[in-house]
Write a protein that holds these residues in place. Structure first.
Motif, short mmCIF file in Angstrom:
data_model
loop_
_atom_site.label_atom_id
_atom_site.label_comp_id
_atom_site.label_asym_id
_atom_site.label_seq_id
_atom_site.Cartn_x
_atom_site.Cartn_y
_atom_site.Cartn_z
N VAL A 52 -28.91 19.02 -75.01
CA VAL A 52 -29.00 19.55 -73.66
C VAL A 52 -29.06 18.46 -72.60
N THR A 53 -29.95 17.47 -72.77
CA THR A 53 -30.01 16.41 -71.77
C THR A 53 -28.68 15.66 -71.73
N PHE A 54 -28.18 15.34 -72.93
CA PHE A 54 -26.98 14.51 -73.00
C PHE A 54 -25.72 15.27 -72.57
N VAL A 55 -25.51 16.46 -73.11
CA VAL A 55 -24.26 17.18 -72.84
C VAL A 55 -24.39 18.04 -71.57
N CYS A 56 -25.38 18.92 -71.54
CA CYS A 56 -25.52 19.79 -70.37
C CYS A 56 -25.91 18.96 -69.14
N GLY A 57 -26.76 17.96 -69.37
CA GLY A 57 -27.13 17.06 -68.27
C GLY A 57 -25.91 16.30 -67.77
N GLY A 58 -25.06 15.89 -68.71
CA GLY A 58 -23.82 15.22 -68.32
C GLY A 58 -22.93 16.14 -67.50
N ALA A 59 -22.91 17.41 -67.89
CA ALA A 59 -22.09 18.39 -67.17
C ALA A 59 -22.63 18.61 -65.75
N VAL A 60 -23.93 18.68 -65.63
CA VAL A 60 -24.54 18.89 -64.31
C VAL A 60 -24.28 17.68 -63.41
N LYS A 61 -24.38 16.50 -64.00
CA LYS A 61 -24.10 15.28 -63.21
C LYS A 61 -22.65 15.31 -62.73
N ASN A 62 -21.76 15.65 -63.65
CA ASN A 62 -20.34 15.71 -63.33
C ASN A 62 -20.07 16.74 -62.22
N ALA A 63 -20.67 17.91 -62.35
CA ALA A 63 -20.49 18.94 -61.32
C ALA A 63 -21.07 18.48 -60.00
N GLY A 64 -22.25 17.86 -60.06
CA GLY A 64 -22.90 17.38 -58.83
C GLY A 64 -22.05 16.34 -58.12
N GLU A 65 -21.47 15.44 -58.89
CA GLU A 65 -20.62 14.40 -58.28
C GLU A 65 -19.39 15.03 -57.64
N LYS A 66 -18.84 16.05 -58.29
CA LYS A 66 -17.66 16.71 -57.72
C LYS A 66 -18.03 17.46 -56.45
N LEU A 67 -19.17 18.11 -56.48
CA LEU A 67 -19.58 18.89 -55.31
C LEU A 67 -19.89 17.98 -54.13
N ILE A 68 -20.55 16.86 -54.39
CA ILE A 68 -20.87 15.98 -53.26
C ILE A 68 -19.59 15.36 -52.70
N THR A 69 -18.61 15.11 -53.57
CA THR A 69 -17.32 14.61 -53.09
C THR A 69 -16.64 15.66 -52.21
N GLU A 70 -16.67 16.91 -52.67
CA GLU A 70 -16.11 18.00 -51.86
C GLU A 70 -16.80 18.10 -50.52
N LEU A 71 -18.10 17.95 -50.56
CA LEU A 71 -18.89 18.07 -49.33
C LEU A 71 -18.54 16.95 -48.35
N ILE A 72 -18.44 15.75 -48.89
CA ILE A 72 -18.10 14.61 -48.02
C ILE A 72 -16.68 14.79 -47.46
N ASN A 73 -15.77 15.24 -48.33
CA ASN A 73 -14.40 15.50 -47.87
C ASN A 73 -14.38 16.58 -46.79
N ALA A 74 -15.23 17.58 -46.99
CA ALA A 74 -15.28 18.65 -45.99
C ALA A 74 -15.72 18.09 -44.64
N LEU A 75 -16.74 17.23 -44.68
CA LEU A 75 -17.21 16.61 -43.43
C LEU A 75 -16.10 15.79 -42.80
N CYS A 76 -15.37 15.05 -43.65
CA CYS A 76 -14.30 14.21 -43.13
C CYS A 76 -13.22 15.06 -42.46
N GLU A 77 -12.91 16.20 -43.12
CA GLU A 77 -11.89 17.07 -42.53
C GLU A 77 -12.38 17.68 -41.23
N LEU A 78 -13.65 18.10 -41.25
CA LEU A 78 -14.19 18.75 -40.06
C LEU A 78 -14.34 17.77 -38.89
N LYS A 79 -14.76 16.55 -39.19
CA LYS A 79 -15.12 15.62 -38.12
C LYS A 79 -14.12 14.47 -38.01
N ASP A 80 -13.08 14.56 -38.81
CA ASP A 80 -12.02 13.56 -38.76
C ASP A 80 -12.56 12.13 -38.89
N CYS A 81 -13.25 11.93 -40.00
CA CYS A 81 -13.74 10.58 -40.28
C CYS A 81 -13.35 10.23 -41.71
#
Lengths: 740, 296
Positions: free
Chosen positions: A514-543
């Motif tokens: 669980v820590t290794f595999v599911c934790g790895g999955a959560v980290k992976n999802a978190g990294e993707k979501l924060i990238t999406e979020l940052i991209n969203a800000l960039c699109e919204l605020k043109d930065c």
């Protein structure tokens, strides 16, 4: 590695307060309108034909139904099979046609109250026609599963060796002793779906079994992981849920199926008993040349995990010491006793129980310090598994031994401890090593899905099919998500497994994944979501994304006064683009490295009464990176508790005819608080490359090395060669008598 | 609280009334630590209870000129904490302290430990060694006295009649020093596999004038260890080594359980139990002599 803000902190898990205040609702606290109670009638005989008369029981007040083999679908299943792709023998019915062990499910009594059920159970008249019973490995002959694992040519090395050191020993059947006995509740929802609440380890496994036995489609079966009062592997297999679901399906009523302690000991699963013979070839310098290990495993009355235990036990043998040539053969036998199942460590406690005592035997023959012998042979970082299993990873077991030796003052204690001896008391120190895995990669499909969303208020919802067994899995996931998303754990909600609500997970909360595999999955999802979020800000605020920084749930645009909460961006993004900020990830485990531990123990043996006191215990674990040090410490101490119990007290006693003697806690002896030593914990955290933030498993491994460390300490104290478990006072005295 | 199935008499008179209608499904309840297990194991549901814990005189420890009277409902915790018990019957304090867990000791009563008559009962060897007597009431209100050792048959059986109940336990005060020791599967919170009470009359120079020793869990009820008593009599407690008693301790166990497989273990383990108990008495003796010196 960047500084970690959330991983590595001893944050309080969110259920702690309610659990300590007694507010948490377990299944036994649940109530439903019109709910019925059900209890199994377990066989009193180890092997018998059955003839059951239910009439008198059915005539009792408030009894609704009494089911036997005559009533159930004639569909066999294997309670261990966690998804349909696993090859397994199907040999269990919901209720058995005959008694195959004392504890076999032979009838289910359903009534309006618990009292009615309890009163009716003795009124079920069971006529047993007894059959000869096969009890214990000595008597067993029918093999359920057998397999060899090899690397190199051990026989050639045996010819060259200076010494071949041989030991044989046994480990007992062990009860998991979760405080909460097995229980589940099934009901129908408004759409007539079958809903099963259960403190389990794999919801999809239960869904699969209910579907196959009751012939219902998966998508009408909702299995919800309920709050759990401990499992330790004991609630890993599907024992109660299908028969409970059957009762609900038949009666169209909510049913709570409960067990008491006797039922939980007799009628569920046990750690497989094993007999092992280990022969190790070494040269004069203490280099291990080759090893031959033969394990005979008591599988009990049903096939269940017959294959898995052979493999799980055997694979560990190739991942601790560096040797090119090794042969392993494991065979599981049928007996008329409690079936085997997962139990914290899954084969590792049995394997190391004998091999680690064998290591001390070698050290004694070569007149080498046991730590020194191990240091000459332990695997190093980057080691390969010569059987072709996944790489061993960043192995830091040498570091564990070295740090442990220093912290325990090993050399000094080993040399001086016997100065404390008196006519009555003998003192000794001993140590042992252990290895365990991180999931199923290399053996079975090992992946999980995560659905992670940013909600409009900036909070995070993580849907993943994890099952918190009380050890803090949810907090671990929260901390990993928090690290990836740079937001406080209190803003993150992680759901537990629910076949209707959380996405698929291939293998459940087992196998130290669980820590290794599911934790790895959560980290992976978190990294993707924060990238999406940052991209969203960039699109919204043109930065540009380079100019964006995150901090504690807020986004900052560098060199400007602008900052936004995650929630601000979620709302703005939805408004402008008609999209939700969320990710869905299917994450396959990239590796399956090993986790390691070295344990050191000091004992005092009473040569008159045979009593062993563990005076000091130090556990040093290579865990890559601690996600939550307080939870890690708790796992290591709890694991030591189980392992020390295995060393000194615990055994499901079954007499020669197959009757179980230890059916309650006054006869099944756990290590209790007054005799439990304080377990000191050290962690070696050098990062596991494929683990989330470097983390790897700890919970199962914690139950491996303390037992052989204690037995080695006893053998050092008494100059004995004890190899079988548990080392009860009677065993100590008989060894003293025999060797005198 | 009174219902057809549950009475809680507050006087001996009402207790007698309850005893008059007591049948085989009526149980006398005090601490309930054994009773509830019994009811569950026997799957008994239609039972009646006479709760004797509201009889205040059964909850007292009282000192008289030559005796100490302990109410049947006095708990193990109360025995453990009583200065009277500590002063006159140190072994009883020890036995109470080593019985079960704290939670059990807070409820379990001396009367219950006697009436339950388990072969592993921890207070029985002590009560045997002190030749304790019971005050027993029957439904007619008659009171009789009987020695504990005559009342216990063991393995859960006693000689109390259906309408009888233990009210009090009488112990004669003595200057003897005593100790209790036991072994079980674990060092504490454990059921005795072997237990012992040693009671010694000592001279000022620690010569053993007489010894009374009972061993528990090597028979249906505690047995008198006459071989060990004899071996100890006349010897000095100070400097006494248990190894020197080893042959007679082993013979004593052999005599008690000649056919039991557990005898091999218990023969050796008895050495530890004896050494522990003698060690405790030696400590009491040293404490007592230094106290005396202090007053001089």
């Amino acid at each position: 590695m960047k500084n970690l803000n959330y991983v590595g902190k001893s944050l309080l898990k969110e259920d702690s307060r309610d659990k300590s205040a007694g507010k948490t609702k377990f299944i036994c606290d649940m109530q439903r309108e019109g709910m019925l109670y059900a209890k199994l009638l377990l066989s009193e005989k180890p092997h018998a034909e059955l003839s059951i008369d239910t009439r008198e029981a059915l005539a009792q007040t408030d009894i609704i139904a009494v089911y036997t083999y005559a009533d159930i679908p004639k569909k066999l299943y294997n309670s261990h099979q966690w998804y349909p792709g696993i090859a397994a023998e199907f040999d269990e019915y919901l209720l058995s046609d005959k008694a195959r062990f004392m504890g076999d499910r032979i009838a289910l009594v359903v009534g309006k109250t618990k009292e009615a059920v309890e009163r009716a159970i003795p009124k079920v008249k069971v006529h047993y026609t007894e059959l000869p019973a096969v009890i214990g490995l000595e008597a067993a002959s029918e093999i359920a599963f057998s397999k060899e694992i090899t690397c190199g040519d051990y026989e050639k090395q045996f010819e060259k060796a200076d010494y071949i050191i041989k030991d044989s020993g046994c480990t007992p059947k062990i009860h998991h002793a979760a405080l909460e006995p097995h229980i589940c509740l099934s009901e129908l929802d408004d759409q007539n779906n079958l809903v099963v609440w259960t403190p389990c380890q794999t919801v999809f496994q239960i869904q699969h079994h209910i579907s196959s036995v009751l012939d219902l489609p998966y998508n009408q079966i909702r299995v919800i992981k309920a709050v759990m009062g401990g499992s330790f592997g004991g609630k890993g297999q599907t024992v109660l849920e299908p028969i409970c679901a059957f009762a609900t399906h038949k009666l169209q009523k909510p049913v709570m199926l409960y067990m008491d302690r006797r039922d939980a000991i007799l009628g569920t699963r046990s750690r497989n008993a094993a007999k092992m013979t280990v022969e190790t070839a070494v040269d004069k310098e203490g280099k291990i040349l080759a090893r031959k290990v033969v394990a005979e495993i008591d599988g009990g009355a049903y096939y269940t995990n017959a294959a898995a235990i052979v493999m799980a036990l055997g694979k560990k043998l190739f991942r601790l010491y560096d040797m090119k040539d090794q042969y392993y053969k494991g065979s599981t036998y049928y007996t008329h006793t409690i079936s085997g199942g997962a139990c914290r460590g899954y084969g590792s406690p049995q394997a190391h129980a004998i091999t680690e005592v064998n290591m001390d035997h070698i050290a004694k023959v070569l007149n080498l310090d046991p730590c020194e012998l191990r240091l000459r042979n332990l695997v190093s970082s980057g080691a390969k598994d010569l059987t072709g299993a996944p790489d061993i990873g960043n192995a830091q077991i040498r570091e564990c031994v070295l740090q442990g030796m220093a912290a325990f003052a090993w050399q000094e204690k080993r040399q001086t401890i016997k100065n404390k001896n008196t006519a009555r008391y003998a003192y000794g120190v001993g140590m042992a090593c252990g290895v365990h895995g991180n999931g199923y990669k290399g053996a079975y499909p090992d992946f999980t899905q995560v659905d992670m969303s940013l909600l409009s208020d900036g909070s995070i919802l993580v849907k993943i099919s994890v099952h918190d067994q009380g050890c803090g899995t949810l907090m671990t996931m929260q901390q990993i998500a928090a690290e990836a998303l740079d937001i406080d754990t209190s803003r993150i909600k992680v759901l537990e497994a629910d076949t209707f609500m959380t996405p698929y997970d291939s293998a459940g909360t087992q196998a130290s994944r669980v820590t290794f595999v599911c934790g790895g999955a959560v980290k992976n999802a978190g990294e993707k979501l924060i990238t999406e979020l940052i991209n969203a800000l960039c699109e919204l605020k043109d930065c540009s994304s380079d100019s964006v920084e995150t901090k504690d749930g807020c986004l900052f645009i560098k060199n400007s006064m602008q900052h936004y909460t995650y929630g601000d961006i979620a709302v703005l993004y939805e408004l402008k683009y008609s999209k939700k900020l969320s990710v869905f990830v299917e994450y396959e485990s990239p590796a399956n490295p090993a986790s390691f531990a070295a344990c050191f123990a000091e004992v005092r043996v009473d040569k008159y009464t045979g009593e062993v006191m563990v005076l000091d215990c130090l556990a040093v674990h290579d865990i890559g990176q601690s996600v939550n040090p307080a939870l890690v410490e708790g796992q290591i101490q709890g694991g030591a508790h189980m392992s020390l119990g295995m060393a000194l007290f615990e055994e499901i006693e079954i007499d020669a005819k197959g009757y179980v003697k230890s059916t309650n806690f006054s006869k099944y002896h756990l290590m209790n608080a007054p005799v439990m030593p304080h377990v000191q914990v050290l962690t070696v955290e050098h990062g596991e490359p494929y683990g989330p933030y470097g983390a790897k498993s700890v919970g199962e491994l914690a139950a491996v090395a303390p037992a052989p460390a204690v037995v080695n300490a006893i053998n050092f104290a008494l100059d004995t060669s004890i190899t079988s478990y548990p080392v009860t006072p009677e065993v100590i005295i008989s060894h003293i008598m025999n060797e005198a | 609280m009174t219902s057809p199935n549950f009475t809680s008499p507050k006087s001996l008179k009402t207790l007698c009334k309850s005893l008059r209608i007591k049948d085989e499904n009526t149980f006398i309840a005090a601490g309930c630590t054994d009773l509830l297990i019994h009811l569950n194991q026997q799957r008994l549901y239609d039972y009646k209870i006479i709760d004797i814990t509201h009889l205040t005189e059964l909850k007292k420890i009282q000192e008289q000129n030559h005796t100490v009277t302990i109410g049947a409902c006095v708990t193990m915790t109360e025995l453990e904490n009583s200065p009277i018990i500590a002063r006159y019957f140190p072994a009883l304090k020890d036995a109470a302290y080593h019985l079960g867990s704290k939670q059990i000791r807070n409820l379990a009563t001396l009367g219950g430990n006697i009436a339950n008559a388990s072969q592993s009962a921890d207070t029985l060897p002590v009560l045997f060694a002190y030749e304790a007597e019971l005050e027993i009431l029957d439904s007619s209100g008659r009171i009789r006295l009987s020695k504990v050792m005559d009342t216990i048959e063991g393995l859960g059986k006693n000689t109390l009649k259906k309408d009888e109940v233990i009210l009090k336990i009488y112990l004669k005060k003595s200057a003897a020093l005593s100790a209790f020791s036991k072994i079980g599967a674990r060092s504490s919170v454990t059921i005795s596999k072997l237990n012992a009470c040693i009671k010694l009359d000592l001279t000022e120079s620690s010569t053993i004038l007489s010894a009374s020793i009972y061993l528990g869990a090597v028979g249906a009820k505690p047995i008198q260890a006459q071989l060990i008593e004899k071996a100890l009599t006349g010897r000095m407690l100070e400097g006494l080594r248990v190894d020197s008693l080893s042959p007679c301790i082993k013979d004593q166990i052999e005599n008690a359980i000649p056919t039991r497989a557990s005898k091999h273990y218990k023969k050796q383990a008895a050495l530890g139990v004896m050494e522990d108990a003698l060690g405790k008495i030696a400590a009491l003796y040293l404490g007592a002599s230094s106290e005396k010196e202090g007053t001089l």
